[in-house]
Design an enzyme around this catalytic site. Sequence first.
Site, PDB file in Angstrom:
ATOM      1  N   ASP A  14       0.901  -0.978  -0.320  1.00 14.79           N
ATOM      2  CA  ASP A  14       0.146   0.226   0.389  1.00 14.79           C
ATOM      3  C   ASP A  14       0.875   1.357  -0.255  1.00 14.79           C
ATOM      4  OD1 ASP A  14       0.880  -0.807   2.511  1.00 14.79           O
ATOM      5  OD2 ASP A  14      -1.512  -0.494   3.638  1.00 14.79           O
ATOM      6  N   ASP A 217      -4.974  -1.156  23.163  1.00 13.12           N
ATOM      7  CA  ASP A 217      -4.956  -0.166  23.028  1.00 13.12           C
ATOM      8  C   ASP A 217      -5.890   0.779  23.393  1.00 13.12           C
ATOM      9  OD1 ASP A 217      -2.542  -1.088  20.934  1.00 13.12           O
ATOM     10  OD2 ASP A 217      -4.360  -2.480  21.027  1.00 13.12           O
TER      11      ASP A 217
END
Length: 742
Positions: A14, A217
């Site tokens: 990407d 997280d």
Amino acid sequence: MSKETKWAICSTCDINCGLLVTVEDGKVKSIKKNPDHPLTPNSICVKGTNANKYITHPDRLTHALKRVGERGSGQWEQISTKQALDEIAEKMKQLIAEDGPETIGSTYGWSSNAGAASRRFMNLLGSPNWTWTGYVCLANSTVPSKATYGFWQFPDFHNTKCIVLLGHAPGPQRWTAEYLWIKDALDRGAKLIVTDPRRNSYSDQADIFLQIKPATDSAYLLAWINVIIEEELYDKEFVEKWTIGFEQLAERMKEYTPEWASEITGAPANKIRDSARMYATTGPAVIPWGAVPDHHANSTQTLRALTILRSITGNLDVPGGELLMGYHPEISSDDEFELNERLSPEQRKKQLGMDRFKLLSWETLEKTGPAMEKVWGKKYSNQVSGGAMAHPASMWEAMKTGKPYRLRALISQCNNTLNSYPNTTHIYEGLMNLDLLVVMDLIKSPTAQIADYILPATHWLERPNLFNYWDWIPVYQGGQQSVQAPEECLHDWMLWRELGVRLGQEKDWPASMEDAYDERLKPAGLTWEKLSTQERASAPEITFKKYQQTGFGTPSGKVELYSSIFEELGYDPLPSWIEPPESHVRKPELAKTHPLTFFTGMRENYWFHSFGLGRSTKELRSREPDPRMQIHPDTAYDLDLSDGDWAWVESTSGKRIKLRSWLSNDTHPNVVRVPHGWWYPETTGSDEPGAALSSLWKSADAVILHDSDEYCDKEQGNFQLRGLACKVYKVEDGTEGTSYAI
Ligand code: SF4
């Protein structure tokens, strides 16, 4: 002898590096970094330098194949690509006549440059069941940002003073351009905060490293917000003038103290507090995108916490902060090319999965439309194709059970579907039940092996590419075609045009991709020829704080800390902690049966996702012959595993995969890292036990992952790839030799 140098764009991953390809007599001689490239100078990795090996590989598909035996039996008839397209179109007509256009689905993967074209085809066809691998990462990051501040942010590495890496570790062989940008920033003296369950390549140089438990997280991010508000480290002027919902946010965050987060994450409370202070006071600061927050059943709330941190610290659209760059004025956007307005409201409502996971569906794309149009001039803003996607697991279920209706056909382009989404068994059962499975790829992937038709794809060296960073940043570049593809290989973009023409869409398609590029470049006064051979790229001067003129692209025109879009959809408008589905808090009984925790979904150095030709290419495979499971030496000792031993990793699904032990002190004793996307191209066609579908079931992480709603984020349907319970044990028949003959 003819010799020329082409400016090409590598689409293997990407990053899309601009590279220099030397071509002699129509053959690639070398692929090198491009020091003069205006966007990605000097960026290249081994996947790029070896790209020519893919197109000349003996396993490369060069002709269309039609299934003649049982599905998956490996019996094929070689036919012309034209005949294949004719037959596929006829079958699609029949299915549409029987069950409506929504019975057709499509998916594509990274190496295709035809995402917008595939969506255009599906919109014109009348099917809302379009999806792509961005559902698992990247694209599913965008909507929380759009709901909070109206665009997807891009980090200004060149001017930043603080970088936060959430388990994201670009390196010389992965995300190379970003690695170089980060390296420059650190050389300039930028601070670095790293969070990861294991020590990664940045941990040692970090100013603060938080070694956290997988999938926790959002806990420390919520604690950061708590600290920043409690200690008044936020940008008061910005918050006062440009946000709504701060009081509700402050009230909600009170419970999320660093001490609370420490219990959940395993990181010390003082380090959580110090990292919050560093992030808030060493601005401008950036938190670049990384896949980690996208891989949880609490992803959306994690992503919302990130958007709020960026906002209240005054980092939005400032030099060195998080840029909200908008669209390039000189090129029509991907979402305009998609013709989203052509899909009728009735058909949009039929999108699979939208009944539960509204945030990534058509419903939200419609809701965000008015504000996006007002600020950015685009009603259907699909940055990074991150909107209006069918939920993949809901698609497999519709194929398998016919509920809520039957999905009878799938076109899978450059996407090894069986291995690109969680729960291979579910995907397999769905695909095996299709009336029509079309796979377009460079190699006979496991998914191709159960197709009705396999279409031979072109590689990025063989096609031109007008690349505009999927409307993420206002930049475009022209990548030249370097060499000719084998005659029967079909350009990715042309697949959709060719099918479209056969299905009555002819007047809506340009005659060729170059014509489409010319059309898109008209606002710039450029032709494709001129862009690709002379201008190369365009990046207008960056402007900052544009919101001061336009407001933010949200319903209120302000940063919505309390999200009106979420509230309207029936979701929590403020971020909160959601216990992962298999944490030992939620399911303490798992501590006995599945005492370890695994995570997957990380990028590897030598191939991107499940890319088969990378694993077939000796120059790359010799560097990583087997799938390796990273495990702490103490844990391995208890399990009687030595470095290099084969071991089973078994999840709570009852399924297990075989991986080589890689003993490493970098990981936590309770945590195992499972590699992503493995299969064994060298076993294709073998009758050996376990070799079915190129030994897909042996080591693919997707085999042991879950995809039921319990394991999906409730807003977007994101899948839990991290923090899952497992047990690890030695392969009974001892240590095997390498599975690949180098
Ligand atoms: S980082 Fe490597 S694989 Fe990715 S685009 Fe650049 S050269 Fe290609």
